[in-house]
Design an enzyme around this catalytic site. Structure first.
Site, PDB file in Angstrom:
ATOM      1  CG  ASP A  78      -0.223  -0.216   2.518  1.00  0.00           C
ATOM      2  OD1 ASP A  78       1.016  -0.043   2.542  1.00  0.00           O
ATOM      3  OD2 ASP A  78      -0.870  -0.542   3.528  1.00  0.00           O
ATOM      4  CG  HIS A 410      -2.113  -7.281  -2.031  1.00  0.00           C
ATOM      5  ND1 HIS A 410      -3.463  -7.401  -2.283  1.00  0.00           N
ATOM      6  CD2 HIS A 410      -1.984  -6.202  -1.212  1.00  0.00           C
ATOM      7  CE1 HIS A 410      -4.123  -6.455  -1.636  1.00  0.00           C
ATOM      8  NE2 HIS A 410      -3.239  -5.710  -0.976  1.00  0.00           N
ATOM      9  CD  GLU A 470       0.367  -6.207   1.599  1.00  0.00           C
ATOM     10  OE1 GLU A 470       0.302  -4.974   1.449  1.00  0.00           O
ATOM     11  OE2 GLU A 470      -0.424  -6.836   2.343  1.00  0.00           O
TER      12      GLU A 470
END
Length: 493
Positions: A78, A410, A470
């Protein structure tokens, strides 16, 4: 005679047909594990940026609090900067330089110091207003997670969060103190002036941590902003011991030794000692402090060494319990989080303790059983080879290493076409179309070690499966030191 030649020929052919393990290129793995951090950079990127698909991002961070918080690392896939795990990442990168730097080439050692400094330059900003204020993180989690945007495009709020004294932040400040102290050792020869700056700020930050005792997520506003992602579940006492341990190693001052002696039992050095990671530092504290006991016979802190020994013995099935768990394929397994996060951190401790035993010419004592340091190294070797492809899935969990590794990870920046090939911005919603695409990520996040398989060695993969695909900075950081060791000892078995 002809029969003998025939038999020899058949024997040679049979040998050629036998399956053979392909030796891993640990030098390549080390180089790529360090390169990964360039893909996680936030801020203004230097001309020497090697991960060329990345560009400048988040150049106004800290503006809402009228301060400069540009830089640092995005923690995972992110675009939020969480200072607690970032500080742990810096500590582990620095520890890799301090204890395993001798196994690195000058090129790798230099690039690892660059990775450390990218973090510590930023961490210095987070504690620049002590003793009045400490900065906690940048970015609003929910809006960020509601969008699938590359860092260069993000238009979600970049709110910076801080805690003002007397609100406690012992865990966050303790980890930052540890990171700065460890980095001060790493830079002592390469950059003495910078080393002194780091150490001075580490001392001040630890004083703040110890003076305002409590967890940073005790504050309701910070808890709402950070949890459930980086809540301080384990509390703050382990970070106080962790910070003191690194300051003891960096300074040699007896005041930190007394702190470890006086607070060890009360702060839990002998409890929950099977754990080590961004939230729980107990295992790392015990191993780090054990060095002085093993090598200098500092008996006042022998309890830490005894607890570290219990942890090491738990990895060996021949010993009396309790024992660590392994998957059927041989991977260290702990429930409740991404598996390779545990593998990385625990492998680092195993290898480090083995090194401390070797340099002090000692063995591991597990009750009536004694083990050579190589017994621990063999466990780590199995973990490293598993990660690099010797696993039931026949898959490398390091992106860009080997011939077969996951293509759909991810990670926002990796999955969306780079600004170098698609200058127009991808909006919040448009990005989700890319997220749902079956096409592999166009930008290879070289060196990223992802979450990995489940308890049965199964790996489903896909961008939707964040726990498996991720990457995080705190998975990669411990592996740097581990890969460095096996780079210099490639034939260890």
């Amino acid at each position: 005679m002809k029969a003998s030649i025939y038999l020899v020929t058949v024997f040679i052919l049979l040998l050629l047909l036998l399956p053979t393990a392909i030796p891993h290129d640990y030098s390549d793995a080390l180089r790529k594990s360090i390169l990964f951090f360039e893909g996680q950079r936030s801020g203004r990127l230097p001309k020497q940026q090697r991960m060329a698909w990345r560009r400048n991002s988040a150049l106004n961070d800290g503006k809402n609090l009228k301060t400069d918080l540009v830089g640092g690392y995005y923690d995972a896939g992110d675009n939020v900067k969480f200072h607690f795990p970032m500080a742990f990442t810096a500590t582990m990168l620095a520890w890799s330089s301090v204890d395993f730097g001798r196994y690195m080439s000058q090129h790798d050692f230099r690039h690892n110091l660059v990775a450390v400094k990218w973090a510590t330059d930023y961490l210095l900003k987070t504690v620049s207003q002590l003793p009045n204020r400490i900065f906690v993180h940048v970015g609003e989690v929910q809006p960020d997670h509601d969008c699938w945007e590359r860092p260069e495009d993000m238009d979600t709020p970049r709110t910076a969060f801080a805690l003002d004294a007397p609100y406690p932040a012992s865990d966050l400040a303790g980890e930052i103190a540890a990171a700065l102290a460890a980095a001060s050792i790493a830079f002592k020869q390469a950059n003495p002036k910078y080393s002194a700056i780091l150490l001075n700020k580490a001392v001040q930050t630890f004083q703040y941590a110890d003076s305002h005792r409590g967890s940073y997520t005790d504050n309701p506003g910070i808890k709402q902003a950070v949890c459930p992602f980086y809540c301080s579940v384990n509390g703050y006492k382990d970070e106080l011991l962790w910070g003191a341990a690194w300051l003891r190693r960096a300074t040699g001052e007896d005041s930190y030794l007394r702190y470890l002696v006086d607070n060890g039992q009360a702060f839990g050095e002998s409890s929950n000692y099977f754990e080590f990671g961004w939230d729980n530092k107990v295992g790392g504290v015990n191993v780090l402090v054990a060095k002085e006991v093993l090598q200098n016979n500092v008996t006042a802190i022998a309890a830490y060494k005894d607890t570290a020994e219990k942890m090491m013995c738990s990895f060996l099935p021949e010993t009396n319990g309790p024992h660590m768990s392994y998957t059927p394929g041989g991977l260290i397994y702990k429930p409740g989080s991404t598996q390779l996060q545990n593998t990385a951190a625990l492998s680092f401790l195993l290898l480090t303790y083995a090194d401390y035993l070797s340099t002090s010419s000692q063995q591991l004592n597990c009750g009536n059983l004694k083990f050579q340091p190589d017994s621990l190294r063999r466990i780590v070797k199995r973990q490293v080879d598993y990660v690099l492809g010797d696993n039931p899935m026949k898959l490398s969990y390091m992106i860009g290493y080997g011939e077969r590794y996951p293509g759909l990870i991810h990670h926002r920046g990796s999955s969306i076409p780079s600004v170098t090939v698609h200058p127009a911005a991808f909006g919040c919603i448009a990005g989700w179309n890319i997220f749902s695409s079956p096409n592999p990520n166009p930008n290879i996040l070289i060196g990223a070690v992802i979450g990995g398989p489940d308890v049965d060695d199964r790996f489903i993969g896909g961008r939707t499966n964040a726990s498996e695909t991720e990457p995080t900075t705190y998975i990669n950081a411990p592996f740097v030191g581990v890969f460095a060791y096996f780079k210099s000892n490639p034939n260890f078995s």
